[in-house]
Design a protein around this motif. Structure first.
Motif, PDB file in Angstrom:
ATOM      1  N   ASN A 126       4.917   3.115  -1.155  1.00  0.00           N
ATOM      2  CA  ASN A 126       5.901   3.147  -2.243  1.00  0.00           C
ATOM      3  C   ASN A 126       7.197   2.543  -1.737  1.00  0.00           C
ATOM      4  O   ASN A 126       7.363   2.319  -0.541  1.00  0.00           O
ATOM      5  CB  ASN A 126       6.165   4.587  -2.693  1.00  0.00           C
ATOM      6  CG  ASN A 126       4.945   5.213  -3.323  1.00  0.00           C
ATOM      7  OD1 ASN A 126       3.986   4.530  -3.674  1.00  0.00           O
ATOM      8  ND2 ASN A 126       4.968   6.516  -3.463  1.00  0.00           N
ATOM      9  N   THR A 147       2.845   5.189 -11.930  1.00  0.00           N
ATOM     10  CA  THR A 147       1.967   5.412 -10.782  1.00  0.00           C
ATOM     11  C   THR A 147       2.624   5.063  -9.455  1.00  0.00           C
ATOM     12  O   THR A 147       2.078   5.378  -8.402  1.00  0.00           O
ATOM     13  CB  THR A 147       0.684   4.564 -10.909  1.00  0.00           C
ATOM     14  OG1 THR A 147       1.036   3.179 -10.844  1.00  0.00           O
ATOM     15  CG2 THR A 147      -0.049   4.869 -12.193  1.00  0.00           C
ATOM     16  N   GLU A 181       2.631   2.288  -8.191  1.00  0.00           N
ATOM     17  CA  GLU A 181       1.800   1.258  -7.590  1.00  0.00           C
ATOM     18  C   GLU A 181       2.515  -0.090  -7.645  1.00  0.00           C
ATOM     19  O   GLU A 181       3.195  -0.397  -8.617  1.00  0.00           O
ATOM     20  CB  GLU A 181       0.480   1.165  -8.366  1.00  0.00           C
ATOM     21  CG  GLU A 181      -0.446   0.084  -7.894  1.00  0.00           C
ATOM     22  CD  GLU A 181      -1.689  -0.007  -8.764  1.00  0.00           C
ATOM     23  OE1 GLU A 181      -2.734  -0.332  -8.210  1.00  0.00           O
ATOM     24  OE2 GLU A 181      -1.594   0.230  -9.984  1.00  0.00           O
ATOM     25  N   GLN A 224       0.807  -1.206   0.000  1.00  0.00           N
ATOM     26  CA  GLN A 224       0.000   0.000   0.000  1.00  0.00           C
ATOM     27  C   GLN A 224       0.845   1.263   0.000  1.00  0.00           C
ATOM     28  O   GLN A 224       0.324   2.360  -0.067  1.00  0.00           O
ATOM     29  CB  GLN A 224      -0.936   0.003   1.202  1.00  0.00           C
ATOM     30  CG  GLN A 224      -1.970  -1.094   1.124  1.00  0.00           C
ATOM     31  CD  GLN A 224      -2.817  -1.185   2.378  1.00  0.00           C
ATOM     32  OE1 GLN A 224      -2.610  -0.456   3.338  1.00  0.00           O
ATOM     33  NE2 GLN A 224      -3.764  -2.098   2.364  1.00  0.00           N
TER      34      GLN A 224
END
Length: 75
Positions: free
Chosen positions: A11, A54, A56, A9
């Motif tokens: 980086n 992103t 993600e 959740q």
């Protein structure tokens, strides 16, 4: 102990690096390993890809984890 759910959740941090490792041990693991060894340490998590745009994390998994672990220890 590392909480994988919280890592997914967030980086990457200075002490956490993720590598997709879909085709085996990535060559870049050794640069990261060396960097961690020469600083405050860290964790390399294989089987997770980072979307460069992103940031993600995308879980990809590892095809043969036991073989990959043996390969790392044998290098």
């Amino acid at each position: 102990m590392i909480d994988i759910a919280s890592i997914l959740q967030s980086n990457e941090h200075v002490n956490i690096e993720v590598k997709a490792a879909g085709k085996g041990i990535p060559n870049s693991i050794w640069e990261t390993y060396s960097s961690f060894a020469n600083t405050f340490g860290g964790a390399i998590i294989l089987g997770i890809e980072e979307n460069k745009d992103t940031k993600e994390f995308i879980p990809r998994g590892i095809h043969n984890p036991q073989q990959m672990l043996s390969d790392i220890w044998n290098m």
